[in-house]
Write an enzyme that holds these catalytic residues in place. Structure first.
Site, short mmCIF file in Angstrom:
data_model
loop_
_atom_site.label_atom_id
_atom_site.label_comp_id
_atom_site.label_asym_id
_atom_site.label_seq_id
_atom_site.Cartn_x
_atom_site.Cartn_y
_atom_site.Cartn_z
N CYS A 24 0.83 -1.20 0.00
CA CYS A 24 0.00 0.00 0.00
C CYS A 24 0.87 1.26 0.00
CB CYS A 24 -0.98 -0.03 1.16
SG CYS A 24 -2.38 1.11 0.92
N HIS A 44 -3.56 -5.58 1.11
CA HIS A 44 -3.33 -5.80 2.54
C HIS A 44 -3.70 -7.24 2.88
CE1 HIS A 44 -2.38 -1.77 3.89
NE2 HIS A 44 -3.41 -1.28 3.23
#
Length: 552
Positions: free
Chosen positions: A371, A483
């Site tokens: 991310c 994630h």
């Protein structure tokens, strides 16, 4: 016939990080084991460690973990308001899983809290209509005098919920008697009356030496100590905030859960000494772990639990690196998520960690960005709307040919798909996880995208897949928006075997089933807490009986 509202129990703390989140999860699991339909609730959470619900909404990670302990899907009613600190004295306000706006502390308190109160009450009522027991977690301390008049997380919430309160104190940090007595002294009489018992958490040592102090405390405050919970390190459960990263390293639980017969025998509680911990696990790195994985501890690190499964692997040492002095000689480096990518990138630059990372990559080191870390690995970060920074353009680290443009809309989605780690002849691996990001990243030149993902909410939509991430030609550098990427057992082992091959070590075929470890951890936690809390007294507090739940 109208269903009665759920019973409620609230855990408040003498301070932050006393173990409320983990104890709440433990009680959720205990009530579930005893046959009750149970749900967690925290009205307002401040954390950059978040969780995506099945319908693509964002809540605090702790409430997602607690819902898992209950064996139910998480919803935004369990954490209707999430504050995600982004800049100094400012946070993104997430309401029912979607960003509302960035507010400074004063504006939030003076302008938004009146609206928040109604949102909190409505969420709590929906949970109480759907479940038998709601276990409520407070925030910080109920004795914050400057915040009490507009409190929506502690004593005013307990009153709205008509909840008996257990006050949790952390003996490991010292001053436990003063913290309990001082907290109660600062409460109003009606608030003090709502506190029905004290829990001493994170105890290590000989209980017989503590007992005189407990006897004094009960005489002094006129309330029972309902349990002394010993330290229990090694739980594969998520921590709520980055304070828990201090000293966080590999750990492995060894104690087996109770049998059903033992669970019934222990149902009334009881106190006995132990040397394990609940809360932040701070284990010792075990010997014989050849792989050294360094995770850069960013000042605004988010979703740091992405690395938790690596802690459970038998051949890894995992450590958090805050400065160049901590660097050592890692086999791989992970750049984790960030709530403010640009500011954390500037920190890397100023601290010398960026230079260390570049030198490591140039020598053939393996780097993974997740991310915000993935965004940093690119060449350029553009922020034309000032979402994260006043700078319109910031130069990236330059490990991958990427540009990220920040925008005000946030993508939050649970996703599934496949991964290709660039292993010659290797199969594509099934993966699942979630995305939470406000940036959109594009390749500036042709580059391999190692992931192909789609929303879990569109499994039957043709062509719903989208490429994700980027990887260097040699496969040593890659990044992704996924994630939970290391929660995928096959992918995690395949990547670790690449690290093993780099060192001339044979691959391990074993795949540590992290989901199974996590389920065992919930039972281990519940059984440990059941042993050390007077559960018969707690059941009387909420007006219920042990083992009389009717959950299916």
């Amino acid at each position: 016939m109208t269903k009665a509202k759920a019973r409620t129990l609230m855990l408040q703390g003498t301070a932050s990080d006393v173990g409320k989140s983990v104890l709440t999860a433990a009680l959720c699991r205990i009530f579930k084991q005893d046959g009750y339909r149970v749900a967690p609730f925290k009205s307002q959470n401040m954390s950059n460690n978040s969780y995506v619900t099945p319908d693509g909404k964002e809540i605090g990670r702790a409430q997602g973990m607690q819902a898992d302990a209950c064996g139910i899907p998480a919803t935004t009613d369990m954490n209707p308001i999430l504050l995600k600190p982004s800049r100094e004295m400012s946070a993104q306000v997430v309401v029912h899983g979607k960003p509302y706006r960035d507010l400074d502390a004063r504006t939030y308190r003076e302008s938004y809290l009146p609206q928040a109160e109604a949102i909190v009450k409505e969420s709590l009522e929906r949970l109480r209509a759907a479940y038998d027991i709601v276990v409520i977690e407070g925030a910080g301390s109920p004795a914050e005098i400057n915040l009490k008049d507009r409190d929506i997380v502690n004593m005013r919430l307990a009153k709205w919920a008509d909840a008996p309160v257990l006050l949790v104190a952390d003996i490991d940090r010292g001053g436990v008697f003063a913290s309990v007595v001082g907290t109660l002294e600062l409460l109003e009489p009606e608030e003090r009356e709502r506190v029905k018992g004290i829990v001493i958490n994170k105890f290590r040592g000989d209980l017989s030496l503590l007992q005189p102090g407990l006897d004094w405390l009960e005489r002094r405050i006129g309330k029972p100590v309902v349990g002394v919970v010993p330290y229990l390190p090694g739980l594969a459960l998520e921590d709520e905030d980055s304070a828990s990263l201090d000293g966080k390293r590999n750990r492995a639980p060894k104690q087996e859960p109770l049998t059903d017969r033992e669970r019934k025998r222990e149902g009334s509680g009881g106190i006995s000494p132990d040397v394990r911990s609940i809360g932040s696990a701070q284990g010792v790195v075990p010997p014989g772990r050849p792989l050294d994985i360094a995770i850069i501890r960013l000042p605004r690190i988010s979703n740091f639990t992405d690395a938790d499964p690596l802690l459970a692997e038998p051949d890894t040492t995992v450590r958090y690196v805050s400065s160049v002095d901590d660097w050592g000689e890692p086999d791989a480096v992970i750049l984790p998520g960030s709530k403010n990518t640009v500011e954390d990138l500037r920190h890397l630059r100023a601290s010398g960690l960026e230079a260390k990372l570049l030198a490591f990559a140039e020598r053939g080191g393996r780097v993974v960005g997740i991310c915000g870390g993935y965004q940093m690995m690119g060449r350029r970060l553009a922020d034309p709307e000032g979402v994260e920074s006043a700078s319109a353009v910031t130069e990236g680290i330059g490990l991958l040919p990427l540009e990220t443009v920040f925008a005000s809309d946030k993508r939050t989605e649970r996703v599934t798909g496949t991964a290709d780690l660039n292993v010659p002849g290797g199969p594509k691996l099934k993966v699942e996880g979630y995305e939470i990001h406000m940036g959109r990243t594009r390749a500036l030149e042709p580059v391999h995208a190692p992931f192909c993902l789609r929303s879990e909410r569109s499994p039957d939509v043709p062509d719903a897949y989208h490429p994700d991430g980027a990887m260097s030609a040699d496969g040593r550098l890659w990044g992704t928006y996924l994630h939970g990427v290391f929660h995928n057992d096959a992918l995690r082992r395949a990547w670790l075997n690449q690290l093993r091959a780099d060192k001339g070590l044979p691959p391990l075929d074993r795949q540590t089933g992290f989901g199974e470890i996590r389920e065992r951890a919930f039972d281990l936690l519940a059984d440990h807490v059941r042993r050390h809390l007077d559960m018969a007294r707690i059941y009387r507090m909420i007006g219920a009986e042990i083992g009389h739940g009717q959950a299916e």
